[in-house]
Design an enzyme around this catalytic site. Structure first.
Site, short mmCIF file in Angstrom:
data_model
loop_
_atom_site.label_atom_id
_atom_site.label_comp_id
_atom_site.label_asym_id
_atom_site.label_seq_id
_atom_site.Cartn_x
_atom_site.Cartn_y
_atom_site.Cartn_z
N ASP A 13 8.97 -28.74 57.26
CA ASP A 13 10.27 -29.41 57.05
C ASP A 13 10.33 -30.33 55.83
O ASP A 13 10.85 -31.46 55.93
CB ASP A 13 10.66 -30.20 58.30
N LYS A 111 13.88 -23.11 62.39
CA LYS A 111 13.83 -23.56 63.78
C LYS A 111 15.00 -24.48 64.07
O LYS A 111 15.60 -25.04 63.16
CB LYS A 111 12.49 -24.24 64.08
N CYS A 156 7.94 -33.25 64.29
CA CYS A 156 7.75 -31.82 64.03
C CYS A 156 6.30 -31.48 63.67
O CYS A 156 5.80 -30.44 64.07
CB CYS A 156 8.71 -31.34 62.96
#
Length: 214
Positions: A13, A111, A156
Site C-alpha cells: 500500500d 484489496k 496492513c
C-alpha cells in the site's frame, strides 16, 4: 532453485492516500520509499498491494453518519475501525506514490474492493475466509519466504505478515521500511502479535549488505 528465487518482497500500500496530502496520510510515510526502491533491486520476485475501495465501503466513516472517524463498530466479521474515505477506486488517492519505482514487480494485489468487508491483509480479507489468491500464487511459484515492507506497520503490514506466517511462509518484516499509524498503542500491539506467530523483525541493511536475501 536458489534461495533468492524462493524469496519474495511484498510492498504493501505505498499509495498517495497513505502519504503526505493523502486522505489517510501516515506521518512521514514517503520517507521509506527510497529504501523500498533500493530493497526491490535485491529481489527477483516482487508483489505490490493496493487498497482499492468502492465509495460505499463499509469501513468509511462517511457511510456511518452517527459515528466519528476512528470509532470502532461491531460488524458480522468482528470489530472494524471507521476510517476517513481513502483509496477510492480510480482516484488519484488510490494511485501508487509517484516516487515508488519498482518496474520489476510481477503482480499487483488489489484489496478492499468488496464493499461489505475490509481487507488489511494481502492474503485474506477481514472475515478470515475470503482469500485474495496470493498464497496460491506464491506457492505455485515455489516461494517459501516473504519479506514485507510498506504502510501501515500496525494494520496492513502486520495483518499481511501474520497471515503469511500462519500460512507457512518464513516471514520477515523490514521494520525501517515501514511506517505506522500508531492509533492508541496499535504499533506496539501489532509487533507483539506479529512476533507471537513467528514473524521475524529485520532492518534494511541486513538485506542491502548481502547480494540476495538469505
Amino acid at each position: 532453485m536458489s534461495q533468492s528465487e524462493r524469496s519474495a518482497l511484498i510492498v504493501v500500500d505505498v499509495q498517495n492516500g497513505f502519504t503526505s496530502g493523502g486522505n489517510l496520510a501516515v506521518a512521514h510515510a514517503e520517507q521509506i520509499i527510497p529504501t523500498i526502491n533500493q530493497l526491490a533491486q535485491h529481489f527477483d520476485n516482487i508483489i505490490l498491494t493496493q487498497d482499492w475501495h468502492p465509495e460505499n465501503h463499509i469501513s468509511f466513516v462517511e457511510n456511518h453518519p452517527d459515528h466519528q472517524a476512528y470509532d470502532m463498530i461491531q460488524l458480522d466479521y468482528g470489530m472494524q475501525v471507521l476510517w476517513p474515505s481513502h483509496c477510492v477506486q480510480g482516484t488519484q488517492d488510490a494511485e501508487f506514490h509517484p516516487d515508488l519505482d519498482i518496474p520489476t514487480a510481477q503482480m499487483i494485489i488489489r484489496k478492499g474492493f468488496h464493499s461489505q468487508i475490509d481487507s488489511y491483509s494481502a492474503f485474506m480479507e477481514a472475515d478470515h475466509k475470503t482469500t485474495t489468491g496470493l498464497a496460491g500464487y506464491l506457492k505455485e511459484r515455489g516461494i517459501d519466504t516473504v519479506y514485507i515492507v510498506g504502510i501501515a506497520t500496525d494494520f496492513c503490514v502486520a495483518w499481511t505478515a501474520m497471515d503469511a506466517a500462519k500460512l507457512g511462509f518464513k516471514t520477515f518484516v523490514i521494520s525501517d521500511a515501514t511506517k505506522a499509524i500508531d492509533l492508541q498503542g496499535s504499533l506496539q500491539h501489532a509487533w507483539q502479535e506479529m512476533l507471537a506467530v513467528g514473524v521475524k523483525r529485520v532492518v534494511a541493511n541486513q538485506i542491502l549488505n548481502v547480494e540476495k536475501p538469505q
